[in-house]
Design a protein around this motif. Structure first.
Motif: not given
Length: 297
Positions: A171-172, A200-201, A226-230, A235-237
């Protein structure tokens, strides 16, 4: 190629060379007919609803030949042409374009797509017979239920053929009517051998999609953005889920979203490295898992 691009290419090559890899395999790069891609870029520029209203500068806004050359400079052994329809009648046309692109670009894994519509089973079979090695499905953009019975013939055919499907179903960055893990769980209940690669995991439903992968041995996940600063700002993991991600080391694949990313390509690689899950994990994710899946060796 300008100096900045050459320096970035050197940084990317230093990354995989330090890991002792022969290069990278990126399962989530976008190539499509130029006028379609320009419309996609226009959507990002206009902050369309599916971007979540985020400022999203395209870092690699260049002509097709330049983008292809840059991926080769980065040292990608293989990449994809993730393309997707947003309405009926479009997928067969895109698949026809992809045949020509694959012939002209042998290091691109021949990519095809689909949409829930009458005849989807027929044109998916045509794509498979023409050599398609990976499919792309985009639930968010297409606005469809992946468990729509119209898609059952296509899912069954792809499961039988063992052809992976990279599917944007989380949903992201903005939710859709049919995004999230529940529709995918229904697809897998009917087609448990389907090789879905969750883009996107599964952002932001990371843990739900990890659970699907834990239950279904043919389900994989890609690291796109995923895991990038952006993405961590958006939407942090969850840190508590990192051990589960580490345990799935043989089913996580490198994805980038090139060229439609708002930061340098090398940042995705550094973001994965700073997870500190070890060099063996990085080698598997950045090359070995995809090389095995697509029988590159």
């Amino acid at each position: 190629m300008n100096g900045d691009r050459l320096r970035e290419a050197a940084e990317v090559r230093e990354f995989w060379g330090r890991l002792g890899l022969p290069g990278l395999v990126d399962v989530h790069t976008h190539f499509m007919p130029e006028r379609v891609l320009h419309k996609v870029w226009g959507y990002f520029d206009a902050l369309g609803p599916l971007t979540g209203g985020l400022e999203w500068p395209i870092s690699y806004r260049a002509e097709e030949a330049e983008r292809t050359a840059l991926l080769r400079e980065f040292g990608l052994r293989a990449f994809t042409a993730m393309l997707y329809p947003h309405k009926p009648g479009m997928a067969r046309w895109l698949n026809g374009w992809a045949v020509g692109f694959a012939r002209a670009t042998p290091d691109c894994l021949h990519t095809a797509t689909l949409f829930p519509e009458p005849g989807v089973g027929s044109y998916v079979r045509e794509a498979v017979e023409s050599g398609a090695r990976v499919f792309k499905a985009h639930v968010q953009v297409g606005g469809y239920d992946p468990a729509d019975p119209l898609l059952d013939p296509a899912w069954g055919l792809l499961a039988e053929a063992g052809i992976p499907v990279v599917i944007h179903c989380g949903s992201g960055p903005a939710p859709g009517k049919h995004t999230g893990p529940e529709p995918i769980a229904r697809v897998l209940a009917r087609h448990p051998r389907l090789r879905l690669v969750i883009a996107h995991l599964g952002m932001p439903e990371y843990e739900d999609f990890l659970a699907l992968a834990e239950r279904h041995p043919e389900v994989r996940l890609d690291t796109t953005m995923v895991f990038t600063d952006f993405t961590e700002n958006l939407m942090p993991f969850p840190g508590r889920a990192l051990p589960r991600l580490a345990a799935l080391a043989d089913r996580v694949l490198l994805g980038s979203d090139f060229p439609n990313i708002p930061y340098p390509y090398v940042h995705q690689l550094r973001a994965l490295e700073r997870l500190d899950l070890g060099e063996a994990w990085l080698r598997a994710v950045c090359h070995d898992n995809a090389a095995r899946l697509f029988e590159l060796d």
